[in-house]
Every structure is written in C-alpha cells, then in structure tokens.
Enzyme design. Structure first.
Site, PDB file in Angstrom:
ATOM      1  CD  GLU A 151     -54.384  -4.566  76.846  1.00 13.36           C
ATOM      2  OE1 GLU A 151     -53.481  -4.552  75.987  1.00 13.36           O
ATOM      3  OE2 GLU A 151     -55.252  -3.696  76.940  1.00 13.36           O
ATOM      4  NE  ARG A 154     -47.170  -1.142  70.064  1.00 13.87           N
ATOM      5  CZ  ARG A 154     -45.986  -1.089  69.475  1.00 13.87           C
ATOM      6  NH1 ARG A 154     -45.566   0.019  68.931  1.00 13.87           N
ATOM      7  NH2 ARG A 154     -45.225  -2.166  69.402  1.00 13.87           N
ATOM      8  CD  GLU A 155     -57.373  -2.366  68.259  1.00 13.75           C
ATOM      9  OE1 GLU A 155     -57.695  -2.163  67.087  1.00 13.75           O
ATOM     10  OE2 GLU A 155     -58.133  -2.185  69.222  1.00 13.75           O
ATOM     11  CG  ASN A 208     -52.968   3.168  77.448  1.00 12.33           C
ATOM     12  OD1 ASN A 208     -51.885   2.775  77.041  1.00 12.33           O
ATOM     13  ND2 ASN A 208     -54.076   2.483  77.282  1.00 12.33           N
ATOM     14  CG  LEU A 250     -42.709  12.992  70.819  1.00 10.35           C
ATOM     15  CD1 LEU A 250     -41.259  13.438  70.938  1.00 10.35           C
ATOM     16  CD2 LEU A 250     -43.621  14.006  71.511  1.00 10.35           C
ATOM     17  N   GLY A 253     -50.532  14.789  64.158  1.00  9.00           N
ATOM     18  CA  GLY A 253     -51.496  14.311  63.168  1.00  9.00           C
ATOM     19  C   GLY A 253     -52.880  14.801  63.506  1.00  9.00           C
ATOM     20  CB  CYS A 260     -56.853   1.752  74.205  1.00  6.59           C
ATOM     21  SG  CYS A 260     -57.069  -0.018  74.086  1.00  6.59           S
ATOM     22  CE  LYS A 320     -52.731   0.526  66.165  1.00  6.26           C
ATOM     23  NZ  LYS A 320     -51.810   0.298  67.247  1.00  6.26           N
ATOM     24  NE  ARG A 327     -63.277  -1.588  68.732  1.00  8.87           N
ATOM     25  CZ  ARG A 327     -62.752  -2.357  69.680  1.00  8.87           C
ATOM     26  NH1 ARG A 327     -63.410  -2.576  70.785  1.00  8.87           N
ATOM     27  NH2 ARG A 327     -61.560  -2.905  69.514  1.00  8.87           N
TER      28      ARG A 327
HETATM   29  C1  UDX Z   1     -52.770   1.632  72.891  1.00 11.75           C
HETATM   30  C2  UDX Z   1     -51.450   1.446  73.684  1.00 11.75           C
HETATM   31  O1  UDX Z   1     -50.350   1.800  72.851  1.00 11.75           O
HETATM   32  C3  UDX Z   1     -51.328   0.017  74.174  1.00 11.75           C
HETATM   33  O2  UDX Z   1     -50.159  -0.121  74.950  1.00 11.75           O
HETATM   34  C4  UDX Z   1     -52.554  -0.283  75.021  1.00 11.75           C
HETATM   35  O3  UDX Z   1     -52.498  -1.533  75.580  1.00 11.75           O
HETATM   36  C5  UDX Z   1     -53.812  -0.102  74.197  1.00 11.75           C
HETATM   37  O4  UDX Z   1     -53.859   1.237  73.713  1.00 11.75           O
HETATM   38  P1  UDX Z   1     -53.645   1.080  70.429  1.00 11.75           P
HETATM   39  O5  UDX Z   1     -54.947   1.705  70.845  1.00 11.75           O
HETATM   40  O6  UDX Z   1     -53.672  -0.207  69.703  1.00 11.75           O
HETATM   41  O7  UDX Z   1     -52.712   0.837  71.709  1.00 11.75           O
HETATM   42  O8  UDX Z   1     -52.922   2.143  69.493  1.00 11.75           O
HETATM   43  P2  UDX Z   1     -51.624   3.066  69.514  1.00 11.75           P
HETATM   44  O9  UDX Z   1     -50.627   2.533  68.570  1.00 11.75           O
HETATM   45  O10 UDX Z   1     -51.157   3.342  70.880  1.00 11.75           O
HETATM   46  O11 UDX Z   1     -52.240   4.400  68.879  1.00 11.75           O
HETATM   47  C6  UDX Z   1     -53.329   5.077  69.503  1.00 11.75           C
HETATM   48  C7  UDX Z   1     -53.729   6.302  68.709  1.00 11.75           C
HETATM   49  O12 UDX Z   1     -52.715   7.298  68.797  1.00 11.75           O
HETATM   50  C8  UDX Z   1     -53.948   6.060  67.228  1.00 11.75           C
HETATM   51  O13 UDX Z   1     -55.109   6.759  66.811  1.00 11.75           O
HETATM   52  C9  UDX Z   1     -52.707   6.633  66.574  1.00 11.75           C
HETATM   53  O14 UDX Z   1     -52.951   7.088  65.269  1.00 11.75           O
HETATM   54  C10 UDX Z   1     -52.401   7.792  67.503  1.00 11.75           C
HETATM   55  N1  UDX Z   1     -50.989   8.195  67.514  1.00 11.75           N
HETATM   56  C11 UDX Z   1     -50.026   7.330  67.945  1.00 11.75           C
HETATM   57  C12 UDX Z   1     -50.637   9.478  67.106  1.00 11.75           C
HETATM   58  O15 UDX Z   1     -51.498  10.291  66.703  1.00 11.75           O
HETATM   59  N2  UDX Z   1     -49.318   9.842  67.161  1.00 11.75           N
HETATM   60  C13 UDX Z   1     -48.351   9.019  67.606  1.00 11.75           C
HETATM   61  O16 UDX Z   1     -47.192   9.432  67.648  1.00 11.75           O
HETATM   62  C14 UDX Z   1     -48.711   7.712  68.000  1.00 11.75           C
END
Ligand code: UDX
Length: 438
Positions: A151, A154-155, A208, A250, A253, A260, A320, A327
């Site tokens: 899968e 994204r949450e 990932n 990109l 932060g 994940c 996010k 978590r």
């Molecule tokens: C992620 C993957 O995107 C998804 O495809 C997979 O199936 C599950 O893991 P998710 O954990 O829901 O999804 O969050 P995601 O939107 O990917 O963000 C992950 C983390 O990265 C967050 O803490 C977010 O704040 C951080 N992030 C994301 C950044 O710091 N900068 C970015 O540019 C993007």
C-alpha cells in the site's frame, strides 16, 4: 468480487472501505472485539478525511461487513488481504509475528483455492515465508497463491490515495492469481505494475526510503542555508522545478515522523545490514533527521538563553496535518525535549489532542482549546505541525496575547515578512536571510 481484509487498522479499514466503495463485497476481520463492535455501530476509531462517510455508506449497503472470526473471513473472500501491524524491534528489524500468526490462522481455515495477499509493509522474502507457513499448516492438497500488493496510502489523504493511486504494484509468481488480482483493481484507473513477489516487497521499502531521503536532503540543505544566508524555500523551489527532481517531499522542517517512515527506513537499514550489503546512505538519512530536531531545540535554547520555567506554546502535536495520529510524531519529541529542559509547555492541536492524552508525556504539559489560548502569556511560540488553521491566525492578535513576541516556525508555515511586520522575531528552518533576534 468477494474480498476479505484481515486487520482493520489504518491500512486495512481504509482499503476495505475503498474496495467496497468501488463495488466489491468486503469482509473486514479484526481480533479486537471492541473495535469491531464500534465499527458495526458506524464509529471510526481514526480521523481520516472522507473515511467515515464511505464506511457508513457501504455498511448500510451491506458491501462492507465486519467480523472477529478469521474463519468467517476466509470463507467469505476469494482474495484475502493481510493488513496487520509489522512493528519495529529494538534493532530496527521488523517483528513479523502478527503476519506469521495470521498466515497460520488462514491456513487452518482453507478449504478451497484462495489468494493470500500481503498488504502490510514487510521485508523482502516475507511472501516466501508466508507461503511456506500456509503450506505447512493447511490441509494437504488445498490450493492457494501468495501475492505481494504493497500500500502507498498517506495518512490524511488515504481515501484519495486509494481511490486515485499513482500505481498499483502486484507481485506474484502465479498467472492464475495475477489475473484475479487484476480484476480486483479493474475499477481503479491507474497503471498496474506486475512483478515477482520479492520485487514488489522491495518497492515499498525503496519508495519510502527514497521519499525520506528527499526530506533529509532538504533538511541538510536547510542547515547550509542557515550558515550561508540563503533561503531553503527558494532553493528547493529552484531545484524542484527540474522535472527530474520534482518539488514534492522537499519541504525542510523538523524532520519526518509517523508510523511509517522511521520504522520503514530502520527496517530497510536492518535488512541491508543482515544481507551483508549495508545501505549506508540511509544511515545518513536517519542521522540528518535526528539532527534536524536537535538543531531546532538548540536554536530555541540559544534564543531564550534558559528553557527552565519558560512558558512555551507549541502548535501541533500530530506527526503531520490532517491526521490525529501522534505515533512517532516529531512534534511530540519536541515537546518531550522542551519538558526535559524544564520548560512549561502549553500545546494545541486541531485533531491530535485526544490521542496525545494517551501518551505519558501528556501529564507533564497543559493542553489548550485554541491556538491563541495556548499562546497566551507564552514567551515563545513553536510551530511543530503545519496545520492550515495556524496560518489563518491573526498575527497581531497573537502578538497581543503573548508575553514575548518570538516565533520558532519548525515547518516554515508562516511568511517571515508577515510575522516580522506584526512585530515578531521570527526563526524558521533554513531561512538564513531572515532577521532573528534584536
Ligand atoms: C508515508 C508514505 O508517503 C506512504 O506512501 C506510505 O504508504 C506510508 O508512509 P505517511 O506516513 O502517511 O505516508 O506520511 P507522509 O505524508 O509521507 O509524511 C511522512 C513524514 O514526512 C511526516 O512527518 C511529514 O511531516 C514529513 N515530511 C513530508 C517532511 O518533513 N517534508 C516533506 O516534504 C514531506
């Protein structure tokens, strides 16, 4: 088609609901009776935009059903998806005991041909193990195939990601099973990539890890921007305009968090170490991620001189925006770091406070009902999660309620010039040219 999902957590429930929404008849299984009971009553245990709506609708039309019985599930679905947790172990490798247990449970219920699909994120070669286990525990001669179908949800946008996926990856070694899987996904408009099982499993960890690498790349750039006077927002805009690079993931932060990325990157590192081919690049990705939060806390301490007894407001607790999931949230780690140094933290999050209250750290801070209430009398405001609600706060009003006008923007949510015009000292991430303190 009749489908079964074993494990009604984040991935299982959303996947099941979306399959029902496109017309399949779905049975979701979970061994947690309280969870199944509340799902039957239409209560959704997680906040996920759009999910409640489709769960209710499809429960009402009887295309989505719930049970605690694996046997009922195995009898129902010609395709059985495993979507149970794969938590990390202390050394970073994955605890596959839930997967193994479900494989055994499915095996003993098998009477006729079924496809067992691994949906959970698992290390490469897990499919082979699942097949061996089912073979060992199933009645002699019973037919089945194992498929890997990772899968990519994204949450916060899980329903949309599932209904409109970039791609569907199906890994398998049997034409019969691959043909049925193509039918499962027929209602979705997306390219389907068919691979062997091992490649499909590897695609998930590799995808990932690559996204985490992009984030750490931006974060490493942010540090260079801070010392050279460049603005990381402009730098990533400039490099992201190159189609070969792309702008997404990109955003500099406080680093990546959630259920994940930290787990999957650690698992991929452990897997590559165990395979004798250490993925050192990913070790650096992890280090940059840890360093990013530490640098940020250092910068708060440096500006406030001493953190003990300082009243600090924190906006954002979820890992996010658009999720209540706390978590492995970097925002929570930040709160823990501030509390450890004796700061008095008052926090606010639009959706994450209920889940935050389940964490031990919650007893050591105060929660507020609004962003402004959290900031009242604060000597500094820290933005830890980029909820859209925070960028809509009236900065002049914010200035009036705070004791000292200091903003540490860990997600570069605000426009620095607007904060400065409203009378704040502003510090973002990698915004070297922005004046910081008097
Ligand atoms: C992620 C993957 O995107 C998804 O495809 C997979 O199936 C599950 O893991 P998710 O954990 O829901 O999804 O969050 P995601 O939107 O990917 O963000 C992950 C983390 O990265 C967050 O803490 C977010 O704040 C951080 N992030 C994301 C950044 O710091 N900068 C970015 O540019 C993007």
């Amino acid at each position: 088609m009749k489908l079964t999902i074993i494990g009604s957590g984040y991935v299982g429930l959303t996947t099941g609901a979306c399959f029902a929404e496109v017309g399949h008849h779905v049975m979701c299984v979970d061994n947690n009776e309280a969870k199944i009971q509340s799902l039957l009553e239409g209560k959704i245990p997680i906040y996920e935009p759009g999910l409640e709506n489709i769960v209710r609708k499809n429960v009402a039309s009887k295309r989505l059903q719930f049970t605690t019985s694996t046997e009922v599930g195995v009898n129902h679905g010609e395709v059985i998806f495993i979507a149970v947790p794969t938590p990390p172990q202390p050394d970073g490798s994955v605890d596959l005991s839930f997967i193994e247990k479900v494989a055994r449970e499915i095996a003993v219920c098998l009477d006729s041909y079924r496809i067992v699909v691994d949906k959970s994120t698992v290390p490469v070669k897990t499919g082979e193990r699942v097949a061996q286990t089912i073979r060992r525990y199933a009645k002699p001669g019973v037919e089945f195939d194992v498929i890997s179908n990772p899968e990519f949800l994204r949450e916060g946008s899980a329903v949309d990601d599932l209904m409109n996926p970039d791609r569907i990856v199906i890994g398998g070694n049997s034409d019969r099973a691959l043909g049925i899987m193509q039918k499962v996904y027929e209602p979705f408009v997306a390219p389907v990539l068919v691979t062997d099982i091992n490649s499909a499993e590897l695609i998930k960890h590799a995808a990932n890890s690559f996204l985490a690498l992009k984030i750490s790349y931006a974060n490493a750039l942010s540090e260079i921007c801070e010392v050279t006077g460049a603005d990381v927002e402009k730098v990533v805009e400039g490099i992201g305009m190159d189609k070969r690079i792309g702008r997404s993931f990109l955003n500099a932060g406080l680093g990546y968090g959630g259920s994940c990325f930290p787990k999957d990157i650690a698992a991929f590192i452990a897997l590559s170490d165990q395979a004798g081919t250490p993925f050192n690049l990913l070790k650096e990705v992890e280090k940059i991620n840890v360093r990013q939060l530490n640098r940020f806390v250092d910068s708060i301490r440096e500006a406030l001189w001493v953190l003990r007894d300082k009243k600090i407001a924190v906006w954002g607790l979820s890992f996010k925006p658009n999720t209540d999931d706390v978590r492995c949230s970097v925002a929570v780690s930040l709160v823990e770091a501030l509390v450890k140094e004796g700061a008095q933290v008052t926090a606010y999050d639009p959706k994450g406070m209920e889940k935050f209250l389940e964490l031990p750290i919650s007893s050591k801070i105060t929660l507020a009902a609004t962003p402004l209430e959290a900031a009242t009398d604060a000597e500094a405001l820290v933005i830890a999660t980029e909820w859209p609600e925070f960028s809509g706060v009236d900065l002049r009003e914010l200035h009036q309620v705070m004791r000292a006008p200091l903003i540490f923007d860990g997600r570069n949510l605000l426009e620095p010039s607007e904060a400065i015009d409203a009378g704040f000292q502003y510090r973002g991430i990698g915004r070297g040219t922005v004046p910081v303190a008097p």
